[in-house]
Scaffold this motif. Structure first.
Motif: not given
Length: 202
Positions: A128, A137, A140
């Motif tokens: 991440i 985020t 990922l």
């Protein structure tokens, strides 16, 4: 004899032309926002295509979007970013990759080595890359085998939510910190990170 390198595909979600970066409307007009969105998308696509660890680049977007630079366009199924990504995972053409790497389209300093780092983690790892605030985020990386059941939480607080989701599956979590991965462009204060690279957009 060496083991075959795992196959990784990059998925880059991007809004339909003219719909991106509405939070910048107070400082950039619609044309400037559109130019900036396209410039950053080109940067991210080129970084993905330049990574030796990424075999295929897919855009999750409106079907009218150009198929630029050889990227595969997967139709945005609607319902918001997370449902669109979940639908896109199910719509990936066969044969499926070993790993998928979801990358934000608004990373003006992103480089190929940073994506290679994300793509080449061990098979038992979910990687991440948080944003500069450590909350969202920006990328990922996860094994495709669990991707259909993995629940995406992009948005406010997504770093912690994705970490919890990875641990729910019993995977090791690696947090990837680098300048190109953390600097996204969401608010007017972020624009300083884009101006040096994309002067033509302003």
């Amino acid at each position: 004899m060496t083991d075959k390198a795992p196959i990784c595909w990059a998925l880059i979600p991007v809004k339909a032309p003219g719909e991106g970066k509405s939070r910048l409307a107070g400082v950039l007009d619609a044309q400037a926002r559109s130019r900036l969105v396209e410039a950053m998308l080109t940067q991210v696509v080129e970084a993905a295509r330049g990574s030796p660890a990424i075999e295929r680049v897919c855009l999750v977007s409106d079907p009218t979007r150009r198929n630029g630079d050889g990227a595969t366009v997967i139709q945005d199924a609607g319902g918001g970013l997370n449902p669109a990504l979940e639908a896109a995972v199910m719509a990936l053409p066969a044969p499926a990759p070993d790993r998928i790497l979801i990358v934000a389209a608004d990373l003006p300093d992103l480089s190929s080595p940073e994506l290679t780092m994300m793509a080449r983690v061990a098979s038992n790892v979910i990687a991440i890359a948080p944003d500069r605030h450590g909350a969202g985020t920006n990328a990922l990386s996860l094994p495709f085998a669990i991707a259909p059941e993995f629940r995406f939480h992009f948005g406010t607080g997504s770093y912690a939510a994705h970490r919890a989701e990875a641990l729910r599956f019993g995977y090791t979590v690696e947090t990837m910190l680098s300048e190109g991965l953390e600097k996204d462009i969401d608010e007017p204060a972020d624009l300083a990170d884009a101006r040096s690279n994309f002067q033509e957009a302003f």
